[in-house]
Design a protein around this motif. Structure first.
Motif, PDB file in Angstrom:
ATOM      1  N   GLN A 133       0.918  -1.063   0.206  1.00 39.87           N
ATOM      2  CA  GLN A 133       0.097  -0.177  -0.245  1.00 39.87           C
ATOM      3  C   GLN A 133       0.830   1.842   0.052  1.00 39.87           C
ATOM      4  N   ARG A 134       2.630   1.019  -0.041  1.00 36.69           N
ATOM      5  CA  ARG A 134       3.150   1.765  -0.281  1.00 36.69           C
ATOM      6  C   ARG A 134       3.115   3.153   0.314  1.00 36.69           C
ATOM      7  N   TRP A 139      -5.242   4.112  -0.030  1.00 39.30           N
ATOM      8  CA  TRP A 139      -3.507   4.509   0.360  1.00 39.30           C
ATOM      9  C   TRP A 139      -3.224   5.153  -0.945  1.00 39.30           C
ATOM     10  N   TYR A 140      -3.489   4.683  -2.088  1.00 40.02           N
ATOM     11  CA  TYR A 140      -3.501   4.501  -3.281  1.00 40.02           C
ATOM     12  C   TYR A 140      -3.759   5.656  -3.932  1.00 40.02           C
ATOM     13  N   ASN A 158      -2.316   8.863  -1.159  1.00 40.11           N
ATOM     14  CA  ASN A 158      -1.662   9.706  -1.219  1.00 40.11           C
ATOM     15  C   ASN A 158      -1.166  10.970  -2.496  1.00 40.11           C
ATOM     16  N   LYS A 182      -2.023   8.707 -11.484  1.00 41.79           N
ATOM     17  CA  LYS A 182      -1.136   7.539 -10.808  1.00 41.79           C
ATOM     18  C   LYS A 182      -2.040   6.108 -10.198  1.00 41.79           C
TER      19      LYS A 182
END
Lengths: 329, 558
Positions: free
Chosen positions: A39-40, B296-297, B300, B348
């Motif tokens: 999840q970065r 989170w994708y 962020n 992205k």
């Protein structure tokens, strides 16, 4: 001789208990790290190097928290329920061969507590008894969310025990024994002998059922935080809640062992390489639990039921029938 | 005069009328109020925007009666606005709930805030204030400092019993469950009481008001400029958007136009806010389905927008960047680079999240055919924005009634077809794409020039002037303490905000503080439909349906 056997068994039990309690803790660390990387983000980083001591911090926190028994619950059952979950998970481990037998100081050790001839049946049975944890805990909690969670738990567990039971029936017909040692030896000839290749349907069905039995995404319904807060665990806190947690993670490890031994050849011929291969396979299955959690949404309870009774169970039955015919002719 | 008004005026014959561009305001007699609204609804004004009341107790010019009702309607094509006003004598007026479903909660709000009773209303009780509250806060004789301590929660069974009776259900056969006010899925504080049969919801009642802070009452006690920080807290996921909605209304009342560069910057920031808000929506929505990683994708890249805004305005969440007649300062040097990062990362993040769910069977099974609302019902409930567009209705004011040069920009209005959770999710994914397109165009065409109008009765003087000249000091002093003077009028202005039509109905009395202000908050109208659309669905569906409406408690409860 009897005393020696007793001492040996007690030592084994203690070792398994300690190793898997610790592993359950490490399991949470792995889960948080693996999810974080997918999840970065970084996951636990502050306690110890790379957050490794986070487990200790969590453990201390859980152990030292006040043991709250809310008003309105049935105290005795409320207190026992988490113990059932954790205890049955570890009891199931008794019939699992964790490693091939090895010799230490001239003494041959079998890393299995009890090689009983109904091994797999015992493991499945014991895991099924684990249902009483959520069931009793949820009913005793005096909380409507816990109650709904209990209803879900019963429906899910019963449905998926039907599937997992039927799924392993076909491989067992081929092996002709319920002992996990025999099942392992049946596949000792190498990768081509793995039951996963001769029984792919059974393998996949059992794998799917394993997700439901451990309550992992995409079948994370029993304690679905978005709908049921923490389900049967809503009213629990401190170590009682922690016991549910340990039970869940221990179950994930044990079911990974069962899958590796049943379908992927276990430790093979018993060599050192075989032992490491077994651990590798277990790690893969455990990782797979985490992987799906990162990738997929959850299904809805009624969709889960639909999947079990209308798709998976008929498939399992057909698989058993076909296996029977093939074995007969 | 647009043709749509001709039959209307021929039939209604108002006491007063004012026409400007596409909008008509009329004043009618209270006796014919219901019939006139009914006729207007049948003559093409079939979308109820807002209902409110005005208390003229302390208004400089004493009108015929203390209270007036105000109904704002929009034509079917969303282009013309009709405001019907009527003075009422006995604080009682006929309910229009049978004409518009949206009227139910809007009339409850008027009753709650002004104590005006609606005859034939099915459920006339408080909606924003606590049920123990005594008095009606927006009446001019209610003193703002008069706080009250209310503690006991309502059982809501009075409303639930009506629901059960309506659906022929028996009380004892169901389990009643409170979803909220504090529940992981309630996204703020919304309480929904549901009657469950197994996991199936047979009836539901929603209660709001947990975040009610009296925005409208506060606004009456602050100068026009002091209200700007309050607007940040309406939809706190896209604060700049609310700033613009408010200052744009005020500028229209003042009759001023901001310079082209200011318009462009506003559009750019509004579209960035839209992106940000949609990212929050999508992240929360997908997490409610258990799809954790998307969070989170999508979150962020939102962080990049926040960093941009904090560099620009000094605040991350509550920016208060806009001023009446312009904005607090110009873009910073080198903003282009940050903007490029935002665009790259948002694209992205969205692509990655879509890759996870676009072809995922579980996602499709969960989201499709869940929480469906028909276009007809959605319009009747006064829905707007992406939620209405998901039903296939083009209600995008940026396209239908362009402002700030939206007509010169190339973008698509995104429409769904089915009005289910899936459509509401996908419409927002695509709207992010379209907003990026707009931001890029603005960046390419951004002109140099002033960002503020030159009117010293509206815009604060430069600090250099304040420190060096007496005129500057006086100018600053007058504007700060007395506020911007807006000549007496009643005006409704709106923009296409993230959740839909965000409108401000402002009554000015010539002083520097608004006499009355009513916010038309899209979330308030969306949540009113929730009990009806979650009925007969599962508990798990109710959770994702609530999430799919993108209820922002800040603007809903005000």
């Amino acid at each position: 001789m009897d005393t020696a056997l007793l001492v040996e068994t007690v030592i084994k039990i203690v070792v398994i208990l300690l190793v898997f309690s610790a592993l359950a803790g490490f399991g949470t660390y792995f889960e948080r790290k693996v999810l974080a990387f997918m999840q970065r983000r970084l996951g636990p980083m502050n306690v110890g190097p790379y957050g490794l001591l986070q487990i200790a911090a969590d453990g201390i926190k859980l152990f030292t928290k006040e043991d709250i028994i809310p008003a309105g619950v049935v105290p005795l059952i409320f207190k026992i329920a988490p113990v059932i979950t954790a205890a049955t998970a570890f009891m199931a481990a008794a019939a699992i061969p964790f490693l091939p037998s090895f010799t230490i100081f001239g003494y041959e050790v079998h890393p299995i507590v009890a090689d009983i001839n109904i091994g797999i049946l015992y493991v499945m049975g014991m895991m099924a008894v684990g249902l009483y944890g959520p069931l009793l805990g949820g009913l005793a909690s005096n909380n409507k969310y816990s109650l709904i969670s209990t209803a879900r738990a019963v429906a899910v567990f019963i449905s998926y025990e039907v599937v997992s039971g039927l799924a392993i029936l076909a491989p067992l017909m081929m092996v002709g024994s319920l002992s996990l040692l025999d099942i392992n030896d049946y596949q000792a000839g190498g990768i081509t002998h793995w039951i996963a290749f001769s029984q792919p349907v059974a393998f996949i069905l059992f794998w799917i059922a394993a997700f439901a039995e451990t309550g992992r995404t995409p079948f994370h319904l029993i304690a679905n935080d978005h709908e049921l807060i923490d389900g049967f665990g809503t009213e629990y806190s401190g170590m009682r809640w922690g016991l549910f947690f340990i039970g869940e993670y221990a179950n994930m490890f044990f079911i990974s062992f069962v899958m590796a031994i049943m379908f992927l050849g276990g430790y093979g011929d018993g060599s050192v390489a075989g032992a490491f291969a077994l651990l590798g396979k277990v790690a893969f299955f455990f990782f797979f639990f985490l992987w799906t959690r990162a990738a997929w949404p959850d299904v809805r309870p009624d969709q889960l039921m639909w999947l079990t009774w209308k798709v998976l169970m008929p498939l399992a039955v057909i698989n058993v029938v076909i296996t029977g015919f093939v074995l007969m002719f | 005069m647009p043709n749509i008004f001709t039959p209307l005026l021929a039939r209604i014959s108002p006491l007063k009328q004012t026409l400007s561009e596409d909008d008509l305001s009329i004043e009618v007699d209270a006796k014919n109020l219901f019939n006139n609204i009914e006729f207007a609804a049948s003559a093409g004004f079939d979308y109820l925007v807002d209902i409110t009341a005005v208390d003229y107790l302390s208004y400089p010019k004493t009108p015929v009666a203390r209270y007036a009702m105000v109904y704002i309607l929009r034509s079917t094509d969303f282009k013309s606005l009709l405001t019907i006003k009527s003075f009422i004598i006995n604080e009682e007026v006929e309910s229009i709930t049978q004409l518009f479903k949206a009227a139910n909660w809007l009339e409850r709000e008027v009753y709650d805030q002004y104590g005006i009773k609606f005859t034939n209303h099915p459920n006339l009780k408080r909606v924003l204030n606590h049920h123990e509250f005594v008095g009606h806060p927006l009446r001019k004789d209610y003193i703002i400092t008069n706080g009250q301590h209310c503690s006991i929660a309502e059982s809501l069974m009075d409303e639930m019993d009506v629901q059960l009776e309506k659906h022929n259900l028996k009380d004892e056969e169901h389990m009643f469950l409170n979803l909220g006010p504090s529940h992981p899925a309630s996204h703020g504080t919304i309480r929904t009481l549901v009657a469950l049969d197994g996991e199936r919801i047979k009836a539901a009642v929603t209660e709001i008001g947990y975040l009610h802070r009296g925005f409208e009452k506060s606004a009456e006690h602050h100068t026009y400029s002091q209200v700007i920080p309050y607007t940040d807290r309406l939809n706190y996921c896209s604060a700049v958007m609310n700033n613009v909605g408010y200052v744009k209304t005020l500028e229209e009342m003042l009759g001023v136009h901001v310079p082209k560069r200011a318009e462009q910057i506003r559009v750019m920031l509004m579209e960035l806010s839209r992106i940000m808000d949609h990212l929050v929506f999508l992240a929360a929505q997908l997490v409610d389905m258990g799809a954790l990683t998307n969070y989170w994708y999508l979150y962020n890249p939102r962080e990049d927008v926040y960093n941009f805004l904090s560099k620009l305005s000094g605040a991350r969440l509550t920016n208060s960047y806009m001023r009446i007649g312009g904005m607090s300062h110009d873009l910073y040097d080198g903003y282009e680079e940050d903007l490029q990062t935002i665009i790259t990362n948002v694209q992205k993040g969205c692509a990655d999240a879509l890759a996870l769910i676009k072809h995922n069977r579980i996602f499709h099974d969960r989201a499709k055919d869940v929480g469906i609302i028909s276009a007809k019902d959605a319009l009747s409930y006064g829905w707007s924005g992406p939620n209405l567009r998901a039903c296939g209705v083009n209600s995008d004011m940026r396209y239908l009634k362009p402002y700030y040069g939206y007509d010169e920009l190339d973008f698509d209005v995104v429409l769904g077809s089915h009005g289910d959770v899936y459509d509401r999710i996908m419409v927002r994914f695509e709207e992010i794409e379209q907003s990026i397109k707009i931001v890029k165009q603005i960046q390419a065409t951004l002109i140099d020039g002033e960002i503020n109008i030159a009117d010293r009765s509206i815009i604060l003087p430069q600090k250099k002037e304040v420190y060096t000249s007496i005129e500057g000091v006086m100018n600053q002093f007058k504007l700060t303490f007395e506020g911007i003077k807006v000549k007496p009028q009643e005006y409704y202005g709106s923009i296409e905000a993230v959740n839909g039509e965000l409108g401000f109905y402002v009554v000015s009395d010539g002083s520097g503080t608004p006499y009355k202000m009513k916010v038309r908050a899209p979330s308030f109208l969306h949540i009113a439909a929730l009990p009806e659309i979650i009925q007969e669905y599962q508990l798990a569906d109710a959770v994702i349906t609530l999430a799919s409406l993108n209820i922002i408690a800040g603007e809903m409860d005000r």
